[in-house]
Design an enzyme around this catalytic site. Structure first.
Site, PDB file in Angstrom:
ATOM      1  N   ARG A 119       0.806  -1.218   0.000  1.00  0.00           N
ATOM      2  CA  ARG A 119       0.000   0.000   0.000  1.00  0.00           C
ATOM      3  C   ARG A 119       0.841   1.270   0.000  1.00  0.00           C
ATOM      4  NH1 ARG A 119      -2.808  -3.880   1.849  1.00  0.00           N
ATOM      5  NH2 ARG A 119      -0.826  -4.393   2.752  1.00  0.00           N
ATOM      6  N   THR A 120       1.820   1.322   0.884  1.00  0.00           N
ATOM      7  CA  THR A 120       2.537   2.585   1.048  1.00  0.00           C
ATOM      8  C   THR A 120       3.304   2.929  -0.224  1.00  0.00           C
ATOM      9  OG1 THR A 120       2.710   2.113   3.393  1.00  0.00           O
ATOM     10  CG2 THR A 120       4.125   3.851   2.553  1.00  0.00           C
TER      11      THR A 120
ATOM     12  N   ARG B 164      11.484   4.022   3.196  1.00  0.00           N
ATOM     13  CA  ARG B 164      11.112   3.042   4.235  1.00  0.00           C
ATOM     14  C   ARG B 164      12.319   2.168   4.524  1.00  0.00           C
ATOM     15  NH1 ARG B 164       5.930  -0.917   4.325  1.00  0.00           N
ATOM     16  NH2 ARG B 164       5.052   1.038   5.092  1.00  0.00           N
TER      17      ARG B 164
ATOM     18  N   HIS C  16       5.514   6.124  11.464  1.00  0.00           N
ATOM     19  CA  HIS C  16       4.924   5.921  10.132  1.00  0.00           C
ATOM     20  C   HIS C  16       3.916   7.062   9.907  1.00  0.00           C
ATOM     21  CE1 HIS C  16       3.560   4.122   6.548  1.00  0.00           C
ATOM     22  NE2 HIS C  16       3.290   2.897   6.946  1.00  0.00           N
TER      23      HIS C  16
END
Ligand code: NCD
Length: 327
Positions: A70-71, A123, A151
């Site tokens: 998703r990210t 990330r 996050h």
């Protein structure tokens, strides 16, 4: 009361140009709300299928040194929807594709990639690496999750979801359930909630996975009622917003301990009957088994809508930090 129908002023927008978003604690309430208002603006544009050129000619470097669906994809889609371009490193410790496999440090990698892009989204499995990335880069940096630390983009899309689904967090009882020790999404979310007058925060986890005290500092300072419990029933039966998390297998030093704890907290169909009327159920996803599939039919099960909100929220973050919004 936040009205998502109105764009923030140019002044509120301009404070973001050139800055990093590394955590939530460094954002004021006004800044969090600016991001949500811009997200709502982009959501309307997406809905109307308006072609956007706000980031025309700009490049985002997506550096993902840890798995992501998703990210990464929503940041990439966000950039493409804004008319920009994307370059990507996507790897994990097990399968490295960049020069990190040859032993290159994150400092050297960022010093190089900085020349190729207008914004870095990073990330990493390493806690606090956001500071190294930020100090090395000259372009704005967005932390897309560092170890079990922070996050912020997830917390912002969580807040955006809460506003859309419930109107406002004020006066509501929240429960955060599951792995509160290693789960970075909840570590950022509590700092966002600290800007609001929530009624109560319930922290429900096995005792091995309790929220480390430093993360709730801002809520404690504010005097918010915080209750700890070790069972799902107590938490869900009193909460307007139920935020479930995955036990973070990859962060356990001892895999036997993971196996012993992993199935302790599961939201089942029978729990839904205990939810107060109108309660919503959130989860940052991915889900392993901590929410049973039959719960998806509950109308307040908002986790897939929540994941959808990642797109406009990340469009807002990218456009704001690169100074790409002109009213
Ligand atoms: C979360 C993460 O990476 O911390 N996932 C996400 O970004 N939606 C939560 C998780 O992996 O459990």
């Amino acid at each position: 009361m936040l009205d998502l129908d109105f764009m923030p002023s140019q002044k509120e927008i301009d404070v973001f140009a050139g800055r990093d978003i590394l955590d939530i604690a460094s954002l004021s309430k006004e800044q969090i709300e600016t991001i949500m208002k811009v997200a709502a603006h982009y959501e309307r544009a997406l809905h109307n299928r308006t072609r956007l050129y706000d980031m025309d000619g700009k490049v985002m470097a997506a550096l993902f040194y840890e798995p992501s669906t998703r990210t990464r994809l929503s940041f990439e889609a966000a950039m493409l929807r804004l008319g920009g371009n994307v370059i990507t490193v996507s790897e994990s410790n097990e399968s490295k594709t960049s020069s990190s496999a040859k032993g290159e440090t994150i400092h050297d990698a960022i010093s190089v990639i900085d020349n190729y892009c207008d914004v870095i989204v990073c990330r990493s499995p390493i806690n606090d690496v956001r500071y190294v990335v930020s100090q090395t880069a000259t372009v704005p940096v967005i932390n897309a999750g560092d170890g079990s630390g922070q996050h912020p983009s997830q917390a912002l899309l969580d807040m955006y979801t809460i506003f859309k689904e419930k109107g406002s967090p004020d006066g509501l009882t929240f429960s955060l359930i599951g792995d509160l020790k290693y789960g970075r999404t909840v570590h950022s979310l509590v700092d966002a909630l600290a800007h609001y007058d929530i009624k109560k925060l319930v922290l429900a986890s096995p005792k091995e996975l309790k929220m480390p005290t430093e993360f709730c500092e801002s809520l404690r300072r504010k005097g918010t009622i915080i209750e700890e419990c070790d069972n799902i029933e107590d938490a869900v039966s009193q909460s307007d917003v139920i935020y479930m998390t995955r036990v973070q297998m990859e962060r356990f030093p001892d895999k036997d301990e993971y196996n012993r704890i992993k199935d302790c907290f599961i939201i089942k169909g029978e729990h839904v009957k205990l939810f107060p009327e109108g309660a919503i159920l959130l989860h940052p996803l991915p889900r392993v088994n901590e929410i049973e599939i039959e719960v998806d039919n509950y109308p307040g099960a908002a986790y897939f809508r929540q994941a959808g909100n990642g797109l406009p929220t990340r469009m807002a973050m990218l456009a704001l930090v690169t100074g790409s919004i002109h009213l």
